[in-house]
Structure formats: C-alpha cells, structure tokens
Design an enzyme around this catalytic site. Structure first.
Site, PDB file in Angstrom:
ATOM      1  CB  THR A   1      -0.935   0.055   1.242  1.00 44.90           C
ATOM      2  OG1 THR A   1      -1.662  -1.162   1.309  1.00 44.90           O
ATOM      3  CG2 THR A   1      -1.913   1.200   1.187  1.00 44.90           C
TER       4      THR A   1
ATOM      5  CB  VAL B   1     -12.253  -5.970  -1.112  1.00 47.06           C
ATOM      6  CG1 VAL B   1     -12.171  -4.461  -0.905  1.00 47.06           C
ATOM      7  CG2 VAL B   1     -12.839  -6.290  -2.486  1.00 47.06           C
TER       8      VAL B   1
ATOM      9  N   GLY C   1      -0.605  -2.154   5.715  1.00 47.17           N
ATOM     10  CA  GLY C   1      -0.343  -3.399   6.446  1.00 47.17           C
ATOM     11  C   GLY C   1      -1.485  -4.375   6.244  1.00 47.17           C
TER      12      GLY C   1
HETATM   13  N1  GLY Z   1      -3.431  -2.710   3.452  1.00 46.92           N
HETATM   14  C1  GLY Z   1      -3.645  -3.156   2.143  1.00 46.92           C
HETATM   15  C2  GLY Z   1      -4.371  -4.403   2.066  1.00 46.92           C
HETATM   16  O1  GLY Z   1      -4.397  -5.189   3.012  1.00 46.92           O
HETATM   17  O2  GLY Z   1      -4.942  -4.660   1.041  1.00 46.92           O
END
Ligand code: GLY
Length: 280
Positions: free
Chosen positions: A150, A179, A201
């Site tokens: 991310t 998702v 994360g």
């Molecule tokens: N933090 C991004 C995801 O887990 O998709």
C-alpha cells in the site's frame, strides 16, 4: 500550517531494492503533491499517490503485486474532512491509477465504492485512461522481491482542508476477489474535522478495527498526532493481532507516524522543513 505526509507501505522491504531508489520515489511523491497543494489538500494527496502508483518500486499501480491467479486487483480510496466526501474502488484489473478513479467516484458523488468491471466502466465514462489487463499483469512486480504493502498520503492545506488518499495491490497471492482496507472508508483511510489518517499493512486487521476512523476518534479525544498514531498501532496489535503502520495529520498540521512492522518508508513536508525514514 500546510503538511503533507506520504508513505510507501509497511512490511519487510527487500534489501535488494536500493534505499536511494525508495527515497527518490518518496521525494518525487512529496514534490508532486506539494506542487498540487495550491488546489487544496485533496489534489495534493491524489497527486502524491499517483506519483507512487507510477513508480514500480511500490505495491500500487504499475508496481502492484499479483493475486493467486497471477492477476492484478487494485484497491484505492480518497476522502476529505469537509463534507465527509469519499470515493473508492475495489478489484480494478485495468487501471494504472485507481486513486484517480476513486477521486472521480468522490467528485461524481452518487456512490462511495465501485468494484471490478463497474469501476472500469465508470472510469471509461469519465474519460480516465485504462491500461490493458495484460500490461498491468506483465508490469506487476517487475522488480526483485516483494515491496511493502500500500501507498498513501494525508494532507492539511493552509486553508485548513484535510484529505487522505490510498492505493494498493493488496496482499501478494491473495484469493481472487479479496478486498482490503484501502477500499473501505474508515478502515484504510478516513478524514474528519480532527484530522486525516491512512493505514498500511494487514488490511483484514484494519477493517476489523475500523482503524482510520478509530485514529480520528483518538484525535478528537485530545491526543496529538504522534501519540494517536502510536496508540492506534498498539490497539491494532492488542485487539486484533494486526501488523501495519499509519500516518496521521491533525487539524493543526502536526504529523504522526507509527508502525509495528520492520519497515515503512515515509516522508513529510511542512512549511518549516522535511523529514524522512526508509529502510537501510
Ligand atoms: N493494506 C492493504 C491491504 O491489506 O490490502
């Protein structure tokens, strides 16, 4: 005071990726976002995240990791404190800049989250460029090893506007259709009068905690941005066993950053200076 914070993803960064290349990517995002600040906080965070999506070192846009079928499925979201306006997309397979599509969802205003083929059709109707699915799949993770997860940005502009933007390829090898928090307002991103927050994360953990909404609640309760970020990551670990990081800006422009992963490159700029951290 204007403040812009960017991050390149929490996790364990592959040591084969030179630190100078990570720093260059963060600096480019910060500069691009800062230049867009004259159009307000939302433009700044979208510009910064778009720059990170365009950089193959980061797990977003053209650098995104693949799912268990070898496909790219991208999530992104944006929000402004003013009016609690938000837009997000999930599972896009054919946009190199899902954060731009998320912004269009916000501007359009009818919905807050569009997924998969519907998000692509919406992007086409808005005249936003779509990349071939093949091209995205081939460009995915062209660099060695796995990067963090991310990218994101939070901003307070000099008129007091607050905004957040986030974009991701999600978790490498994820089940198709999964998702993460980056598409979920309140989980991976949130902005309201006390401040703006952006998570990175383990998305499942941030969704269960409603992590970024929780961070803004902590600001509203009187915590300053650094303490808020630290407390949120403590709660992430204690309450849902999660690993990740968060960037926070409060209503005065004070920045806060915390993580419980080994790495999470970040950089911020204010009117009085800059700071940066990236893995050695
Ligand atoms: N933090 C991004 C995801 O887990 O998709």
């Amino acid at each position: 005071m204007a403040t812009l914070i960017v991050h390149g993803g929490a996790g364990r960064w592959d040591p084969r990726i030179p630190r100078a290349e990570i720093d260059a990517g963060l600096d480019r995002a910060l500069e691009t976002g800062w230049r867009a600040l004259e159009d307000g906080a939302l433009s700044a965070v979208v510009a910064a995240v778009t720059a990170l999506e365009d950089d193959p070192h980061f797990n977003a846009g053209i650098g995104a990791v693949r799912n268990a079928d070898g496909e790219v499925e991208l999530d992104a979201g944006v929000m402004t404190a003013e009016g609690l306006r938000t837009g997000a997309v999930a599972g896009m397979t054919d946009s190199a800049s899902p954060v731009s599509v998320a912004r269009a969802v916000l501007e359009d205003g009818r919905h807050v989250l569009l997924a998969a083929a519907g998000a692509s059709r919406f992007a086409a109707e808005w005249g936003l460029p779509l990349a071939g699915r093949e091209r995205l799949r081939e460009s995915a993770r062209a660099l060695p090893g796995s990067a963090g997860g991310t990218v994101g940005a939070v901003c307070r502009d000099d008129r007091g506007g607050l905004a957040v933007a986030v974009s991701t390829g999600g978790v490498s090898g994820k089940f198709p259709g999964r998702v993460g928090d980056s598409a979920i307002c309140g989980a991976g991103f949130y902005a309201d009068a006390p401040g703006a927050a952006c998570a990175t994360g383990q998305g499942e953990a941030f969704i269960r905690l409603a992590g970024c909404r929780r961070a803004v609640e902590l600001l509203a309760a009187g915590l300053d941005a650094p303490t808020c970020a630290t407390r949120l990551i403590e709660e992430l670990a204690e309450r849902v066993g999660g690993e990740g990081g968060i960037i926070v800006v409060d209503a005065t422009g004070r920045p806060g950053v915390a993580r419980n992963t080994r790495d999470m490159p970040w950089a911020w700029r204010t009117e009085v200076g800059t700071a940066r951290w990236s893995p050695a």
